[in-house]
Design a protein around this motif. Structure first.
Motif, PDB file in Angstrom:
ATOM      1  N   UNK A  82       0.807  -1.220   0.000  1.00  0.00           N
ATOM      2  CA  UNK A  82       0.000   0.000   0.000  1.00  0.00           C
ATOM      3  C   UNK A  82       0.842   1.273   0.000  1.00  0.00           C
ATOM      4  N   UNK A  89       0.419   3.989  -2.707  1.00  0.00           N
ATOM      5  CA  UNK A  89      -0.692   4.943  -2.637  1.00  0.00           C
ATOM      6  C   UNK A  89      -0.262   6.162  -1.822  1.00  0.00           C
ATOM      7  N   UNK A 113      -9.600  10.263   4.437  1.00  0.00           N
ATOM      8  CA  UNK A 113      -9.148   9.557   5.627  1.00  0.00           C
ATOM      9  C   UNK A 113     -10.002   9.893   6.846  1.00  0.00           C
ATOM     10  N   UNK A 120      -8.732   3.426  -5.295  1.00  0.00           N
ATOM     11  CA  UNK A 120      -7.398   3.888  -4.935  1.00  0.00           C
ATOM     12  C   UNK A 120      -7.435   4.580  -3.581  1.00  0.00           C
ATOM     13  N   UNK A 121      -8.514   5.379  -3.421  1.00  0.00           N
ATOM     14  CA  UNK A 121      -8.584   6.133  -2.178  1.00  0.00           C
ATOM     15  C   UNK A 121      -8.971   5.241  -0.999  1.00  0.00           C
ATOM     16  N   UNK A 159      -7.656   2.397  -0.751  1.00  0.00           N
ATOM     17  CA  UNK A 159      -6.324   1.883  -0.422  1.00  0.00           C
ATOM     18  C   UNK A 159      -5.564   2.927   0.407  1.00  0.00           C
ATOM     19  N   UNK A 160      -5.821   4.183   0.084  1.00  0.00           N
ATOM     20  CA  UNK A 160      -5.176   5.254   0.859  1.00  0.00           C
ATOM     21  C   UNK A 160      -5.621   5.195   2.318  1.00  0.00           C
ATOM     22  N   UNK A 161      -6.931   4.938   2.497  1.00  0.00           N
ATOM     23  CA  UNK A 161      -7.446   4.806   3.866  1.00  0.00           C
ATOM     24  C   UNK A 161      -6.799   3.619   4.564  1.00  0.00           C
ATOM     25  N   UNK A 162      -6.670   2.544   3.802  1.00  0.00           N
ATOM     26  CA  UNK A 162      -6.063   1.349   4.379  1.00  0.00           C
ATOM     27  C   UNK A 162      -4.611   1.611   4.747  1.00  0.00           C
ATOM     28  N   UNK A 163      -3.937   2.305   3.831  1.00  0.00           N
ATOM     29  CA  UNK A 163      -2.514   2.612   4.076  1.00  0.00           C
ATOM     30  C   UNK A 163      -2.359   3.470   5.314  1.00  0.00           C
TER      31      UNK A 163
END
Lengths: 169, 219
Positions: A105, A108, A128, B2-3, B5-9
């Protein structure tokens, strides 16, 4: 007197712990998205809570208001720090994404971090933290319209970066 | 996608327990002095309020005054022709010479009720009016002048006083007509020279008024 001091300290400790447990990670991520550095982000969290203790604002028990105030302060402190440090590299990122899934990840994160600051901060707060554009405008002290357009441009820019660099759709 | 994944990251970016403990310890060590709350905070609506006050002050203090009547020019009231002679009608020459006025009802509308009404309502009030040097000549912007004239003959006397000897001979040849609530002074050849009215008038209004007077005179 000693008893009072002891009580005061414990009240403060409880307060700090509650803030850290409730909002610590959000504040840390926001600071990290600006600074890309663990030590700096941690310091921003500490300074943000310090500001809260100093100013002691009254949120009338509204958790959203409290979080908004903390995020706003953290964003301002991060931006100030960023300007004084002049943008560091993602030196800590490899340590942060230690596991294999995390490493998958990482791209990203890298893609988002390649965006200009104004796009990065709205993307972070919107995707987020789940804030609305109005709340983001309030936190960042900007107009809602410009937040919306930055969000849209940020998304487009992110798509371009991912396509070009990572060949990702 | 994709976003997401951004949250996951982002989930991997968090404070460790050690880091939290370190922050707590640092904050407990810190000597916290409560920040002084500012006594006055400037809010955006205050800017609006200030601007509104500024506009009001400018309006009443500066612009509004330009429309106010100016003091009357110095004149010697004792040289005015008596009002009775005007009320009876007659040309200005005879009025100024204090002779018995000859009745000339076709040019002088003093006998009309409007004239007497004005005299009753404004026996010697300060009225604003306009002055035109001649119909074809340059127009003096007299809209801001205040003249103490009600009747045509008083207007005549005023003109003679205000504009000196040079115009006196011309003034003596004038006719005075009163139309409703305004008085007009004409030269011997029928050119309108002055129109005195109750209110302050713009240049256009003055022109319109003079046209009316000429038209009425023609009738």
């Amino acid at each position: 007197m000693a008893y009072n001091r002891c009580m005061a300290l414990s009240v403060r400790e409880l307060h700090v712990r509650r803030i850290l447990n409730t909002y610590g990670d959000s504040l840390y991520r926001l600071a990290f998205s600006y600074l890309h550095n663990d030590a700096d982000a941690q310091e921003i969290v500490q300074d943000t809570i310090l500001q809260l203790l100093r100013y002691d604002p009254d949120f009338h028990g509204d958790g959203m208001k409290e979080k908004g105030w903390l995020m706003k302060t953290a964003a301002n402190l991060s931006r100030n720090r960023l300007r004084s440090l002049n943008a560091r590299d993602e030196t800590e990122l490899d340590e942060t994404f230690a596991g294999s899934e995390e490493k998958d990840l990482k791209f990203v994160w890298n893609a988002v971090n390649q965006l200009p600051e104004k796009y990065r901060e709205v993307i972070h707060l919107f995707y987020q933290e789940g804030y609305s554009t109005k709340e983001i405008a309030d936190i960042l002290g900007r107009k809602e319209g410009s937040v919306r357009s930055d969000l849209s441009r940020g998304r487009d820019a992110l798509r371009t970066v991912l396509k070009e660099v990572y060949d990702f759709e | 996608m994709t976003l997401n994944k951004y949250q996951k990251a982002n989930e991997f970016i968090r404070l460790s327990e050690d880091q939290k403990e370190s922050i707590v310890a640092n904050l407990l060590k810190e000597e916290i002095t409560p920040a002084r709350k500012p006594l006055f905070v400037f809010r955006p609506w205050m800017a609006g309020l200030t601007a509104a006050f500024a506009v009001l002050i400018l309006y009443f203090g500066v612009f509004h005054r330009t429309g106010a009547p100016m003091p009357a020019p110095a004149m010697n009231e004792t040289t005015y022709a008596p009002q009775e002679s005007l009320a009876a009608g007659g040309d200005s020459a005879s009025a100024l010479s204090d002779e018995a006025p000859a009745a000339e009802p076709e040019t002088f509308a003093a006998a009309e009720p409007a004239n007497t009404k004005i005299k009753e309502e404004h026996p010697s009030e300060i009225l604003t009016g306009g002055y035109r040097e001649s119909a074809s000549g340059t127009t003096a912007d007299a809209a801001s002048q205040t003249i103490r004239i009600l009747s045509g003959q008083e207007a005549e006397a005023f003109d003679a006083q205000s504009y000196g000897e040079k115009r006196e001979t011309v003034i003596l040849d004038t006719e005075v007509s009163v139309y409703g609530n305004r008085a007009a002074v004409f030269s011997a050849n029928g050119e309108p020279m002055a129109v005195i009215c109750e209110k302050q008038m713009s240049e256009e209004e003055m022109d319109g008024l003079i046209r009316d007077v000429i038209r009425d005179l023609g009738n």
